[in-house]
Design a protein around this motif. Structure first.
Motif, PDB file in Angstrom:
ATOM      1  N   ASN A   3     -28.851 -48.359 -42.711  1.00  0.00           N
ATOM      2  CA  ASN A   3     -29.232 -48.653 -44.089  1.00  0.00           C
ATOM      3  C   ASN A   3     -30.378 -49.643 -44.081  1.00  0.00           C
ATOM      4  OD1 ASN A   3     -29.372 -49.097 -46.805  1.00  0.00           O
ATOM      5  ND2 ASN A   3     -27.482 -50.284 -46.924  1.00  0.00           N
ATOM      6  N   PHE A   4     -31.604 -49.161 -43.873  1.00  0.00           N
ATOM      7  CA  PHE A   4     -32.766 -50.041 -43.754  1.00  0.00           C
ATOM      8  C   PHE A   4     -33.103 -50.708 -45.086  1.00  0.00           C
ATOM      9  CE2 PHE A   4     -34.435 -47.316 -40.044  1.00  0.00           C
ATOM     10  CZ  PHE A   4     -33.511 -47.919 -39.221  1.00  0.00           C
ATOM     11  N   GLY A   5     -32.620 -50.166 -46.199  1.00  0.00           N
ATOM     12  CA  GLY A   5     -32.903 -50.750 -47.499  1.00  0.00           C
ATOM     13  C   GLY A   5     -31.842 -51.744 -47.935  1.00  0.00           C
ATOM     14  N   PHE A   6     -31.099 -52.265 -47.009  1.00  0.00           N
ATOM     15  CA  PHE A   6     -30.010 -53.178 -47.325  1.00  0.00           C
ATOM     16  C   PHE A   6     -30.507 -54.394 -48.091  1.00  0.00           C
ATOM     17  CE2 PHE A   6     -27.406 -56.842 -46.227  1.00  0.00           C
ATOM     18  CZ  PHE A   6     -26.155 -56.369 -46.549  1.00  0.00           C
ATOM     19  N   SER A   7     -29.745 -54.794 -49.093  1.00  0.00           N
ATOM     20  CA  SER A   7     -30.136 -55.926 -49.924  1.00  0.00           C
ATOM     21  C   SER A   7     -28.957 -56.821 -50.176  1.00  0.00           C
ATOM     22  CB  SER A   7     -30.691 -55.426 -51.254  1.00  0.00           C
ATOM     23  OG  SER A   7     -30.848 -56.496 -52.166  1.00  0.00           O
ATOM     24  N   GLU A   8     -29.197 -58.116 -50.124  1.00  0.00           N
ATOM     25  CA  GLU A   8     -28.156 -59.079 -50.433  1.00  0.00           C
ATOM     26  C   GLU A   8     -27.689 -58.917 -51.868  1.00  0.00           C
ATOM     27  OE1 GLU A   8     -26.831 -61.515 -48.483  1.00  0.00           O
ATOM     28  OE2 GLU A   8     -27.972 -61.021 -46.725  1.00  0.00           O
ATOM     29  N   GLU A   9     -28.620 -58.655 -52.760  1.00  0.00           N
ATOM     30  CA  GLU A   9     -28.284 -58.602 -54.173  1.00  0.00           C
ATOM     31  C   GLU A   9     -27.333 -57.459 -54.479  1.00  0.00           C
ATOM     32  OE1 GLU A   9     -29.101 -60.750 -56.321  1.00  0.00           O
ATOM     33  OE2 GLU A   9     -30.854 -61.806 -55.574  1.00  0.00           O
ATOM     34  N   GLY A  10     -27.412 -56.410 -53.683  1.00  0.00           N
ATOM     35  CA  GLY A  10     -26.633 -55.227 -54.016  1.00  0.00           C
ATOM     36  C   GLY A  10     -25.186 -55.296 -53.601  1.00  0.00           C
ATOM     37  N   GLN A  11     -24.780 -56.362 -52.937  1.00  0.00           N
ATOM     38  CA  GLN A  11     -23.425 -56.454 -52.437  1.00  0.00           C
ATOM     39  C   GLN A  11     -22.579 -57.285 -53.393  1.00  0.00           C
ATOM     40  OE1 GLN A  11     -22.759 -54.582 -49.635  1.00  0.00           O
ATOM     41  NE2 GLN A  11     -24.833 -53.977 -50.043  1.00  0.00           N
ATOM     42  N   SER A  12     -21.724 -56.632 -54.161  1.00  0.00           N
ATOM     43  CA  SER A  12     -20.939 -57.360 -55.156  1.00  0.00           C
ATOM     44  C   SER A  12     -19.572 -57.740 -54.634  1.00  0.00           C
ATOM     45  CB  SER A  12     -20.809 -56.505 -56.416  1.00  0.00           C
ATOM     46  OG  SER A  12     -20.187 -55.277 -56.120  1.00  0.00           O
ATOM     47  N   ALA A 135     -33.668 -61.517 -38.469  1.00  0.00           N
ATOM     48  CA  ALA A 135     -32.721 -62.312 -37.680  1.00  0.00           C
ATOM     49  C   ALA A 135     -31.954 -63.293 -38.555  1.00  0.00           C
ATOM     50  CB  ALA A 135     -33.477 -63.060 -36.580  1.00  0.00           C
ATOM     51  N   GLY A 136     -32.633 -63.876 -39.546  1.00  0.00           N
ATOM     52  CA  GLY A 136     -31.969 -64.833 -40.428  1.00  0.00           C
ATOM     53  C   GLY A 136     -30.818 -64.212 -41.197  1.00  0.00           C
ATOM     54  N   ARG A 137     -30.961 -62.936 -41.562  1.00  0.00           N
ATOM     55  CA  ARG A 137     -29.887 -62.256 -42.292  1.00  0.00           C
ATOM     56  C   ARG A 137     -28.664 -62.091 -41.398  1.00  0.00           C
ATOM     57  NH1 ARG A 137     -31.733 -57.025 -45.224  1.00  0.00           N
ATOM     58  NH2 ARG A 137     -32.484 -58.607 -46.680  1.00  0.00           N
ATOM     59  N   LEU A 138     -28.881 -61.744 -40.145  1.00  0.00           N
ATOM     60  CA  LEU A 138     -27.752 -61.586 -39.226  1.00  0.00           C
ATOM     61  C   LEU A 138     -27.100 -62.934 -38.929  1.00  0.00           C
ATOM     62  CD1 LEU A 138     -29.254 -58.948 -36.753  1.00  0.00           C
ATOM     63  CD2 LEU A 138     -27.814 -58.576 -38.763  1.00  0.00           C
ATOM     64  N   LEU A 214     -30.511 -67.910 -49.932  1.00  0.00           N
ATOM     65  CA  LEU A 214     -30.176 -68.536 -48.648  1.00  0.00           C
ATOM     66  C   LEU A 214     -30.496 -67.601 -47.485  1.00  0.00           C
ATOM     67  CD1 LEU A 214     -28.940 -70.923 -47.118  1.00  0.00           C
ATOM     68  CD2 LEU A 214     -26.704 -69.845 -47.406  1.00  0.00           C
ATOM     69  N   ALA A 215     -30.228 -66.306 -47.675  1.00  0.00           N
ATOM     70  CA  ALA A 215     -30.559 -65.336 -46.622  1.00  0.00           C
ATOM     71  C   ALA A 215     -32.067 -65.299 -46.379  1.00  0.00           C
ATOM     72  CB  ALA A 215     -30.040 -63.950 -47.000  1.00  0.00           C
ATOM     73  N   LYS A 216     -32.855 -65.326 -47.463  1.00  0.00           N
ATOM     74  CA  LYS A 216     -34.316 -65.353 -47.311  1.00  0.00           C
ATOM     75  C   LYS A 216     -34.757 -66.624 -46.590  1.00  0.00           C
ATOM     76  CE  LYS A 216     -35.191 -62.778 -51.611  1.00  0.00           C
ATOM     77  NZ  LYS A 216     -35.776 -62.860 -52.969  1.00  0.00           N
ATOM     78  N   LEU A 217     -34.162 -67.741 -46.954  1.00  0.00           N
ATOM     79  CA  LEU A 217     -34.522 -69.011 -46.330  1.00  0.00           C
ATOM     80  C   LEU A 217     -34.169 -69.014 -44.853  1.00  0.00           C
ATOM     81  CD1 LEU A 217     -35.602 -71.882 -46.702  1.00  0.00           C
ATOM     82  CD2 LEU A 217     -33.312 -72.592 -47.424  1.00  0.00           C
ATOM     83  N   ASN A 218     -32.994 -68.493 -44.507  1.00  0.00           N
ATOM     84  CA  ASN A 218     -32.593 -68.423 -43.093  1.00  0.00           C
ATOM     85  C   ASN A 218     -33.534 -67.528 -42.294  1.00  0.00           C
ATOM     86  OD1 ASN A 218     -30.441 -70.164 -43.312  1.00  0.00           O
ATOM     87  ND2 ASN A 218     -28.921 -68.555 -43.632  1.00  0.00           N
ATOM     88  N   SER A 219     -33.919 -66.395 -42.887  1.00  0.00           N
ATOM     89  CA  SER A 219     -34.851 -65.486 -42.198  1.00  0.00           C
ATOM     90  C   SER A 219     -36.184 -66.184 -41.948  1.00  0.00           C
ATOM     91  CB  SER A 219     -35.073 -64.224 -43.037  1.00  0.00           C
ATOM     92  OG  SER A 219     -33.890 -63.502 -43.182  1.00  0.00           O
ATOM     93  N   PHE A 220     -36.690 -66.885 -42.961  1.00  0.00           N
ATOM     94  CA  PHE A 220     -37.965 -67.584 -42.820  1.00  0.00           C
ATOM     95  C   PHE A 220     -37.876 -68.677 -41.755  1.00  0.00           C
ATOM     96  CE2 PHE A 220     -40.778 -71.111 -43.955  1.00  0.00           C
ATOM     97  CZ  PHE A 220     -42.007 -70.462 -43.984  1.00  0.00           C
ATOM     98  N   LEU A 221     -36.776 -69.427 -41.747  1.00  0.00           N
ATOM     99  CA  LEU A 221     -36.597 -70.487 -40.754  1.00  0.00           C
ATOM    100  C   LEU A 221     -36.551 -69.922 -39.344  1.00  0.00           C
ATOM    101  CD1 LEU A 221     -33.974 -72.759 -42.563  1.00  0.00           C
ATOM    102  CD2 LEU A 221     -36.373 -73.297 -42.118  1.00  0.00           C
TER     103      LEU A 221
END
Length: 602
Positions: A3-12, A135-138, A214-221
């Motif tokens: 699922n390459f289009g995975f999104s944090e927002e879509g997980q309820s 990597a930040g998402r994982l 937070l996921a975006k921030l972790n990925s950027f870090l």
């Protein structure tokens, strides 16, 4: 397919998703006794807590305002009430302490198991998955999402039972003392429920947006820290700092949004609580005047109403925690359910083929490959490498050389065509055995924070004699002798840092320790110092003996000893032959040699 289009927002992760609850509770199977103990402590805690206002009522009605009892007896009775009160407070303290310890222990055990399960599963996934996931998402999966689950186990699951039990007990006591006043108080239940539901809905949306940021921030870090050398080299600190500031500012603002919601809900709950107390004083006071209610019962009513709104506040907060945990659980289980695209493709019911002898024959037949459907990387590759032959793959960057090696060890599978090792399709060979038989020395070396010996052996049996012999045969004694504690020297993070050349030497010994039939050097000498390159060249000469070898190199001076040169361009094999043959005609290879500055030949 990933699922390459995975999104944090879509997980309820809905609280009402029983499928999720079933999977979550699987991790609690061996903690049933501990959970039962926590529930038993809840019963003790609830009974003791609800008995305190009742004791206060008995003290007021039985001794403080009861003038029919002698003063000495009244004081003695109050002393007994105070003693029982202190005893119950002690019980509440001990039960709370024991429950917190038990729940934390349960949570830590469960989360350790879940975190380990998730990490081990991630290690089995194919490289395509990691290329599609930041990597930040994982890292967020293994840290924040696991922590959300931990918080649910430790502060919610049994505590919800506590709060529900406490609310039921409060109403039972209220109706027991004065059912008319209890019915008046029941008016606040629908109002409290509506406020709680509205709060939970807003809090859920805000919490979800906070997790996404937070996921975006972790990925950027993760990306910034991995590339800190490049950032410093090109003076990009200011730009990176501005980007980081924007991400953290957005994260802060989203957290402030949640704080505002809590800041509205908590005073509103307190307002309802104070209104209820005022109503009790007004209505209950009238009941006292009419002698339908005692002063002690009125005081107990007020205490119970204060206790009534406390679980409501906690339930609303815990609803948000459970919602967040369920969203985290959905993302965790989605990751756990992600299959690796690289699997042994032996049909069900068919016996696994016998492992071929370690001859080292390599064959590519009609191989096509693309990372993206419309961007082919390899086109109709046909190549055979005989046992013991040394072949160099050369070509410009992006020609497909490293991708060819990735197909050989099944980091990826071809879109079309077949790859054979010793006559057997690599897709029908056990992955562990295939990768033991193909030793790869890459440009980027993974170093385990452990001893040099552990970094060489990894998952193989420890054979000191064999290791000593390999080091001696390859002439790497001087490298080992320079280390402070020899093979027992600790390297990696927090210990001795090896140079790039030393890491390459270590990786070479690591590959040879597995005694591979095929040896692959992927840009192994691209960025190392001259001394290390000379040592590695000498070691390679020994390592090539009796093995099939593939060499990928931009520096064409490193392929002097090869038997055959295969030239690739834009995903195709365009030329093959010896150095002399290719240099003797107007070939792409001759042009590459001239560009490499080696006009006299490698």
């Amino acid at each position: 397919m990933h699922n390459f289009g995975f999104s944090e927002e879509g997980q309820s992760g809905s609280i009402g998703d029983f499928r999720l609850w079933q999977r979550v509770l699987v991790y609690c199977r061996d903690q049933v006794a501990a959970l039962a103990g926590a529930v038993a402590l809840s019963l003790v805690l609830t009974v003791a807590s609800l008995a305190l206002p009742r004791l206060m009522q008995l003290g007021i009605d039985g001794y403080i305002v009861n003038s029919t009892v002698e003063e000495t007896a009244r004081i003695a009775g109050l002393g007994q009430i105070a003693l029982w009160y202190g005893l119950l407070v002690t019980v509440v303290f001990l039960a709370t302490f024991c429950q917190v310890v038990v729940l934390e222990w349960i949570g830590q055990v469960i989360m350790h198991r879940l975190r380990q399960h998730l990490f081990v599963h991630l290690l089995t996934l194919d490289l395509g998955y990691f290329h599609s996931q930041p990597a930040g998402r994982l890292v967020t999966r293994l840290t924040n999402d696991i922590q959300n689950m931990h918080e649910m186990f430790t502060s919610v699951m049994v505590t919800l039972f506590n709060d529900g039990l406490k609310l039921a007990g409060i109403f039972w006591f209220l109706f027991l003392m004065n059912w008319r006043l209890a019915m008046v108080m029941a008016v606040f239940i629908p109002l409290a429920v509506v406020v709680t539901v509205i709060f939970s809905r807003f809090a859920r949306e805000k919490s979800r947006s906070i997790r996404s940021q937070l996921a975006k921030l972790n990925s950027f870090l993760a990306e910034s820290l991995a590339g800190v050398a490049v950032i410093q080299s090109f003076g990009g600190q200011s730009r990176i700092s501005v980007t980081h500031g924007g991400l953290t500012q957005e994260y802060q603002e989203r957290n402030f949004g949640l704080i505002k919601i809590f800041g509205t809900f908590m005073p509103l709950t307190e307002l309802m609580s104070s209104t209820a107390v005022a109503l009790i004083i007004w209505y209950g006071g009238g009941e006292v005047i009419r002698r339908q209610l005692t002063i002690g019962e009125l005081a107990a009513f007020i205490s119970y109403m204060r206790l009534f709104f406390q679980p409501l506040r906690e339930l609303s907060q815990k609803y948000s925690i459970v919602q967040s945990a369920m969203a985290s659980a959905e993302r965790i289980f989605q990751t756990l359910d992600t299959p690796s695209a690289i699997r042994e493709t032996i049909p069900s019911g068919e016996a696994a083929p016998a492992t071929p002898d370690d001859q080292g024959r390599i064959e590519f037949h009609g191989v096509h490959f693309a990372y993206q459907p419309d961007q082919p990387i390899l086109i109709d590759i046909n190549l055979s490498v005989s046992p013991g032959e040394t072949v160099a793959l050369v070509g410009t960057t992006g020609a497909g050389k490293s991708t060819l090696i990735s197909l050989l060890v099944r980091f990826y599978d071809p879109v079309d065509g077949i790859v054979l090792v010793d006559g057997l399709d690599v897709r029908r060979q056990p992955l562990g055995e295939l990768r033991r038989r193909v030793g790869i020395i890459m440009q980027d070396i993974f170093i385990l924070p452990d001893t040099v010996r552990a970094n060489i052996i990894l998952d193989q049996p420890d054979d000191p004699a064999r290791l000593k012999q390999i080091i001696a045969d390859t002439g790497l004694n001087s490298f080992v002798d320079r280390l402070p504690d020899g093979l027992e020297t600790r390297i990696g993070e927090g210990a001795l840092n090896l140079s790039l050349g030393e890491k390459q030497l270590l990786s070479f010994v690591r590959a040879l320790y597995r005694n591979p039939a095929i040896l692959v050097l992927d840009e192994a000498t691209a960025s190392i110092d001259t001394e290390s390159e000379n040592m590695l060249e000498a070691a390679i000469a020994v390592g090539f003996q009796g093995r099939t070898s593939l060499v990928i190199a931009h520096r064409l001076s490193t392929i002097r000893r090869v038997d055959r040169i295969v030239v690739m361009d834009h995903g195709r094999i365009v030329e093959q032959g010896s150095h002399e043959e290719l240099m003797g005609r107007d070939s792409l290879y001759r042009a590459l040699v001239r560009l490499d500055g080696q006009g006299k030949g490698p």
